[in-house]
Enzyme design. Sequence first.
Site, mmCIF file in Angstrom:
data_model
loop_
_atom_site.group_PDB
_atom_site.id
_atom_site.type_symbol
_atom_site.label_atom_id
_atom_site.label_comp_id
_atom_site.label_asym_id
_atom_site.label_seq_id
_atom_site.Cartn_x
_atom_site.Cartn_y
_atom_site.Cartn_z
ATOM 1 N N ILE A 40 -21.090 11.114 -2.461
ATOM 2 C CA ILE A 40 -22.523 10.842 -2.503
ATOM 3 C C ILE A 40 -22.695 9.330 -2.593
ATOM 4 O O ILE A 40 -21.774 8.606 -2.990
ATOM 5 C CB ILE A 40 -23.231 11.562 -3.670
ATOM 6 C CG1 ILE A 40 -22.650 11.143 -5.026
ATOM 7 C CG2 ILE A 40 -23.166 13.065 -3.504
ATOM 8 C CD1 ILE A 40 -23.400 11.756 -6.218
ATOM 9 N N ASP A 41 -23.864 8.848 -2.211
ATOM 10 C CA ASP A 41 -24.108 7.416 -2.168
ATOM 11 C C ASP A 41 -23.920 6.770 -3.538
ATOM 12 O O ASP A 41 -24.117 7.406 -4.583
ATOM 13 C CB ASP A 41 -25.541 7.126 -1.695
ATOM 14 C CG ASP A 41 -25.792 7.585 -0.276
ATOM 15 O OD1 ASP A 41 -24.810 7.800 0.460
ATOM 16 O OD2 ASP A 41 -26.973 7.729 0.092
ATOM 17 N N ARG A 42 -23.614 5.507 -3.523
ATOM 18 C CA ARG A 42 -23.444 4.742 -4.761
ATOM 19 C C ARG A 42 -24.696 4.813 -5.636
ATOM 20 O O ARG A 42 -24.604 4.967 -6.854
ATOM 21 C CB ARG A 42 -23.121 3.292 -4.409
ATOM 22 C CG ARG A 42 -22.889 2.381 -5.609
ATOM 23 C CD ARG A 42 -22.475 0.995 -5.155
ATOM 24 N NE ARG A 42 -22.098 0.145 -6.261
ATOM 25 C CZ ARG A 42 -21.526 -1.047 -6.124
ATOM 26 N NH1 ARG A 42 -21.267 -1.514 -4.912
ATOM 27 N NH2 ARG A 42 -21.195 -1.759 -7.175
#
Length: 323
Positions: free
Chosen positions: A139-141
């Site tokens: 998942i995105d940062r």
Amino acid sequence: MSVEHRVVTEDEADLRIDRWFRRHYPNLTQGALQKLCRTGQVRVDGGRVQTNDRLIPGQSIRVPPLPDQSRPAPPPPPDPLMVKKIQSMILYQDEDLIVLNKPSGLATQGGPGITEHVDMMLEGLRPPGGDKPRLVHRIDRDTSGLLLVARTPGVAAKLAAGFRGRDIGKTYWAVVVGRPQPAEGIIDQPLAKVGAGGASMMVAAQRNDEDAVSAKSSYETVDSAARKFSWLSLSPLTGRTHQLRVHCESLGTPILGDPRYGGKAAHPDGFTDRLHLHARELDLPHPSGGRLKVTAPLPAHMQETFRQLGFVPGPTPEPVRTP
């Protein structure tokens, strides 16, 4: 060095011999392994084998003396603070997998300028003499919430197949600016990548664009505040980078605090300037049978925004595994 005899585990069922050696002795070249098999130095249950033969749990592999450089160097002991941090993220764990609740701002994997990330921290969950747990997805940062981790390579392969086959249900919660019209539906908006490296972005694209890839998401408006803000439940039906963020922007309702998409509209005054996107729930077939459902509590910044807007998330359910 002496001859070793190693037993094939359940997790290694149907693995090719060359891939088994690549897993356990990653520095041993394919050519060297072929010679060891051809000369009968590598054997399975006492018989000669070829590198493409497949293994059955319980078989005994004869491993002849190998050059020291064929064996991976033991990893350094993990930093106790790193171990404590990754352990604090665990929402569920069993003999097959671990489910983490990743905080916003922590990268899933390494990259330019990233000095700390989940993949590095997983070394702190390696059992003595065992495999380092493996990320199954990302998942995105800036996104908080659930990350699925496999304890062994075989489990990782099963779970990755579940993601590819859409057998794993993923639900995200987001606070967006505005209210989508209609209030629920399917976003069928192809995406294309522009730029390179850390400056790259995904943008809405035409179907006939050469670089366009199919991207679909479902959404539902759970609640809204004076039509100025909405709480959405989102499910990605495909797995494109930044898909939910671009799809929300394409609805005219960018995710609150998005640092990359939505422009000024995503940053109204009076709210924490952090991405309000949270991987809330995973519902998956468990590798050992049955299904597992895990829910992650909202991060502090989204709890505060929910309070400001009068949204009531209710209690977070405990993990449930059903037969």
